[in-house]
Design a protein around this motif. Structure first.
Motif, PDB file in Angstrom:
ATOM      1  N   PHE A  15      34.999  46.982  42.583  1.00 32.75           N
ATOM      2  CA  PHE A  15      34.360  47.271  41.300  1.00 32.75           C
ATOM      3  C   PHE A  15      34.953  46.311  40.281  1.00 32.75           C
ATOM      4  CE2 PHE A  15      33.623  51.213  43.482  1.00 32.75           C
ATOM      5  CZ  PHE A  15      32.457  51.719  42.946  1.00 32.75           C
ATOM      6  N   TYR A  16      34.104  45.672  39.492  1.00 32.15           N
ATOM      7  CA  TYR A  16      34.545  44.836  38.382  1.00 32.15           C
ATOM      8  C   TYR A  16      34.269  45.633  37.112  1.00 32.15           C
ATOM      9  CZ  TYR A  16      34.853  41.048  41.729  1.00 32.15           C
ATOM     10  OH  TYR A  16      35.197  40.262  42.793  1.00 32.15           O
ATOM     11  N   ILE A  17      35.344  46.051  36.458  1.00 28.27           N
ATOM     12  CA  ILE A  17      35.225  46.952  35.316  1.00 28.27           C
ATOM     13  C   ILE A  17      36.067  46.410  34.151  1.00 28.27           C
ATOM     14  CG2 ILE A  17      34.752  49.003  36.711  1.00 28.27           C
ATOM     15  CD1 ILE A  17      37.693  49.749  36.508  1.00 28.27           C
ATOM     16  N   PRO A  18      35.800  46.893  32.928  1.00 28.42           N
ATOM     17  CA  PRO A  18      36.642  46.482  31.796  1.00 28.42           C
ATOM     18  C   PRO A  18      38.109  46.841  32.052  1.00 28.42           C
ATOM     19  CG  PRO A  18      34.645  47.539  31.007  1.00 28.42           C
ATOM     20  CD  PRO A  18      34.659  47.722  32.502  1.00 28.42           C
ATOM     21  N   GLU A  19      39.018  46.052  31.508  1.00 26.19           N
ATOM     22  CA  GLU A  19      40.457  46.205  31.771  1.00 26.19           C
ATOM     23  C   GLU A  19      40.999  47.593  31.454  1.00 26.19           C
ATOM     24  OE1 GLU A  19      42.216  42.920  29.643  1.00 26.19           O
ATOM     25  OE2 GLU A  19      42.394  41.772  31.508  1.00 26.19           O
ATOM     26  N   ASN A  20      40.451  48.264  30.448  1.00 32.38           N
ATOM     27  CA  ASN A  20      40.998  49.567  30.059  1.00 32.38           C
ATOM     28  C   ASN A  20      40.326  50.729  30.794  1.00 32.38           C
ATOM     29  OD1 ASN A  20      38.602  49.108  28.660  1.00 32.38           O
ATOM     30  ND2 ASN A  20      39.218  50.351  26.926  1.00 32.38           N
ATOM     31  N   TRP A  21      39.492  50.460  31.781  1.00 31.86           N
ATOM     32  CA  TRP A  21      38.824  51.491  32.560  1.00 31.86           C
ATOM     33  C   TRP A  21      39.530  51.695  33.893  1.00 31.86           C
ATOM     34  CZ3 TRP A  21      32.975  52.484  32.249  1.00 31.86           C
ATOM     35  CH2 TRP A  21      32.544  52.382  30.926  1.00 31.86           C
ATOM     36  N   THR A  22      39.281  52.840  34.529  1.00 38.27           N
ATOM     37  CA  THR A  22      39.796  53.128  35.874  1.00 38.27           C
ATOM     38  C   THR A  22      38.650  53.624  36.741  1.00 38.27           C
ATOM     39  OG1 THR A  22      40.344  55.421  35.317  1.00 38.27           O
ATOM     40  CG2 THR A  22      42.095  53.781  35.027  1.00 38.27           C
ATOM     41  N   ILE A  23      38.903  53.669  38.038  1.00 43.39           N
ATOM     42  CA  ILE A  23      37.949  54.233  39.001  1.00 43.39           C
ATOM     43  C   ILE A  23      38.577  55.503  39.563  1.00 43.39           C
ATOM     44  CG2 ILE A  23      36.800  53.910  41.233  1.00 43.39           C
ATOM     45  CD1 ILE A  23      35.601  52.089  39.244  1.00 43.39           C
ATOM     46  N   GLU A  24      37.824  56.575  39.563  1.00 52.04           N
ATOM     47  CA  GLU A  24      38.273  57.857  40.111  1.00 52.04           C
ATOM     48  C   GLU A  24      37.260  58.272  41.176  1.00 52.04           C
ATOM     49  OE1 GLU A  24      41.080  59.269  38.674  1.00 52.04           O
ATOM     50  OE2 GLU A  24      41.164  57.707  37.142  1.00 52.04           O
ATOM     51  N   GLY A  68      38.989  39.787  30.383  1.00 54.07           N
ATOM     52  CA  GLY A  68      38.726  41.110  29.844  1.00 54.07           C
ATOM     53  C   GLY A  68      38.254  42.106  30.904  1.00 54.07           C
ATOM     54  N   MET A  69      38.142  41.642  32.134  1.00 57.68           N
ATOM     55  CA  MET A  69      37.697  42.482  33.239  1.00 57.68           C
ATOM     56  C   MET A  69      38.790  42.528  34.306  1.00 57.68           C
ATOM     57  SD  MET A  69      34.486  43.367  32.589  1.00 57.68           S
ATOM     58  CE  MET A  69      33.637  43.691  34.109  1.00 57.68           C
ATOM     59  N   LYS A  70      38.699  43.507  35.209  1.00 56.83           N
ATOM     60  CA  LYS A  70      39.614  43.566  36.344  1.00 56.83           C
ATOM     61  C   LYS A  70      38.832  44.007  37.568  1.00 56.83           C
ATOM     62  CE  LYS A  70      41.175  48.305  35.474  1.00 56.83           C
ATOM     63  NZ  LYS A  70      42.319  49.163  35.193  1.00 56.83           N
ATOM     64  N   ARG A  71      39.367  43.662  38.716  1.00 61.87           N
ATOM     65  CA  ARG A  71      38.758  44.084  39.982  1.00 61.87           C
ATOM     66  C   ARG A  71      39.573  45.243  40.538  1.00 61.87           C
ATOM     67  NH1 ARG A  71      38.180  40.522  45.529  1.00 61.87           N
ATOM     68  NH2 ARG A  71      38.140  42.339  46.899  1.00 61.87           N
ATOM     69  N   VAL A  72      38.899  46.339  40.866  1.00 57.83           N
ATOM     70  CA  VAL A  72      39.534  47.503  41.464  1.00 57.83           C
ATOM     71  C   VAL A  72      38.840  47.745  42.798  1.00 57.83           C
ATOM     72  CG1 VAL A  72      39.994  49.965  41.227  1.00 57.83           C
ATOM     73  CG2 VAL A  72      40.025  48.505  39.216  1.00 57.83           C
ATOM     74  N   ASP A  73      39.626  47.781  43.876  1.00 59.21           N
ATOM     75  CA  ASP A  73      39.069  47.994  45.207  1.00 59.21           C
ATOM     76  C   ASP A  73      39.190  49.457  45.595  1.00 59.21           C
ATOM     77  OD1 ASP A  73      38.457  45.323  45.469  1.00 59.21           O
ATOM     78  OD2 ASP A  73      40.296  44.821  46.526  1.00 59.21           O
ATOM     79  N   LEU A  74      38.067  50.086  45.867  1.00 61.18           N
ATOM     80  CA  LEU A  74      38.049  51.477  46.314  1.00 61.18           C
ATOM     81  C   LEU A  74      38.173  51.481  47.833  1.00 61.18           C
ATOM     82  CD1 LEU A  74      37.654  54.512  45.954  1.00 61.18           C
ATOM     83  CD2 LEU A  74      35.195  54.109  45.936  1.00 61.18           C
ATOM     84  N   LYS A  75      39.318  51.904  48.327  1.00 58.22           N
ATOM     85  CA  LYS A  75      39.573  52.016  49.769  1.00 58.22           C
ATOM     86  C   LYS A  75      39.758  53.486  50.080  1.00 58.22           C
ATOM     87  CE  LYS A  75      40.662  50.682  53.947  1.00 58.22           C
ATOM     88  NZ  LYS A  75      39.598  50.550  54.887  1.00 58.22           N
ATOM     89  N   VAL A 111      29.429  45.809  39.367  1.00 60.43           N
ATOM     90  CA  VAL A 111      29.892  45.152  38.139  1.00 60.43           C
ATOM     91  C   VAL A 111      29.384  45.926  36.927  1.00 60.43           C
ATOM     92  CG1 VAL A 111      29.832  43.039  36.776  1.00 60.43           C
ATOM     93  CG2 VAL A 111      29.801  42.895  39.275  1.00 60.43           C
ATOM     94  N   LEU A 112      30.315  46.248  36.027  1.00 61.60           N
ATOM     95  CA  LEU A 112      29.968  46.793  34.711  1.00 61.60           C
ATOM     96  C   LEU A 112      30.183  45.684  33.692  1.00 61.60           C
ATOM     97  CD1 LEU A 112      31.509  50.365  34.509  1.00 61.60           C
ATOM     98  CD2 LEU A 112      29.132  49.746  34.193  1.00 61.60           C
ATOM     99  N   PRO A 113      29.333  45.592  32.676  1.00 68.25           N
ATOM    100  CA  PRO A 113      29.554  44.563  31.659  1.00 68.25           C
ATOM    101  C   PRO A 113      30.841  44.808  30.879  1.00 68.25           C
ATOM    102  CG  PRO A 113      27.423  45.662  31.354  1.00 68.25           C
ATOM    103  CD  PRO A 113      28.131  46.354  32.460  1.00 68.25           C
TER     104      PRO A 113
END
Length: 175
Positions: free
Chosen positions: A151-160, A46-53, A106-108
């Motif tokens: 960043f480990y965030i819920p699958e339906n979230w994004t990082i901006e 239910g989580m995904k890893r997004v790398d901010l580069k 990490v976000l829950p």
């Protein structure tokens, strides 16, 4: 009387010992200061890893990074939703190599979110549209274009993110 040739073996041994000690000192210091590779955990279900580069830029000390979280939601066409909020204290700062090397966040998975919508007048609410909204929280970090920040965030979230140029001059506050 002693001759120089009598001391030659002792001098050679001392020279060899200094080289051995120097070699092991260099080897030890390289081992201490060598870069360990960070060992980041796998994302939970239910989580995904997004790398901010961040891109490499000149004068990176003159910049700050603003990070926001995003999500796509389905709302009424009449809705005037702009953002969502969550308790930013839920954002955990952890390190891949403790105590303070290679940070990640990490976000829950089940984080409570508040979305406030305002409906436009004289509008049918039956039609639904997808809309991308950003969090109202501003997270500012020092610019770092060398390392990725996971960043480990819920699958339906994004990082901006966006970059802010810092004016390094401080202004005096007048009374």
């Amino acid at each position: 009387m002693l001759k120089f040739s009598d001391f030659e073996p002792i001098i050679k041994i001392k020279f060899a010992m200094k080289n051995v000690i120097l070699f092991f000192s260099i080897l030890y210091s390289l081992n201490i200061y060598s870069q360990e590779k960070p060992n980041y955990p796998e994302p939970e279900k239910g989580m995904k890893r997004v790398d901010l580069k961040l891109p490499k830029i000149e004068n990176d000390k003159d910049y700050k990074v603003e990070i926001k979280f995003g999500m796509e939601i389905e709302v009424s066409e009449c809705s005037d939703v702009q953002d969502f909020s969550f308790n930013s204290k839920n954002l955990e700062n952890k390190y891949a190599i403790p105590p303070y090397r290679y940070p990640y966040y990490v976000l829950p998975k089940e984080i409570p979110v508040d979305i406030f919508t305002f409906n436009k007048s004289n509008c049918k609410e039956s039609k639904k549209v997808k809309k991308k909204i950003l969090s109202s929280q501003n997270i500012f970090r020092e610019y770092n274009g060398y390392y990725t920040i996971p960043f480990y965030i819920p699958e339906n979230w994004t990082i901006e993110y966006r970059l802010w140029k810092v004016n390094s001059e401080f202004k005096n506050v007048e009374h």
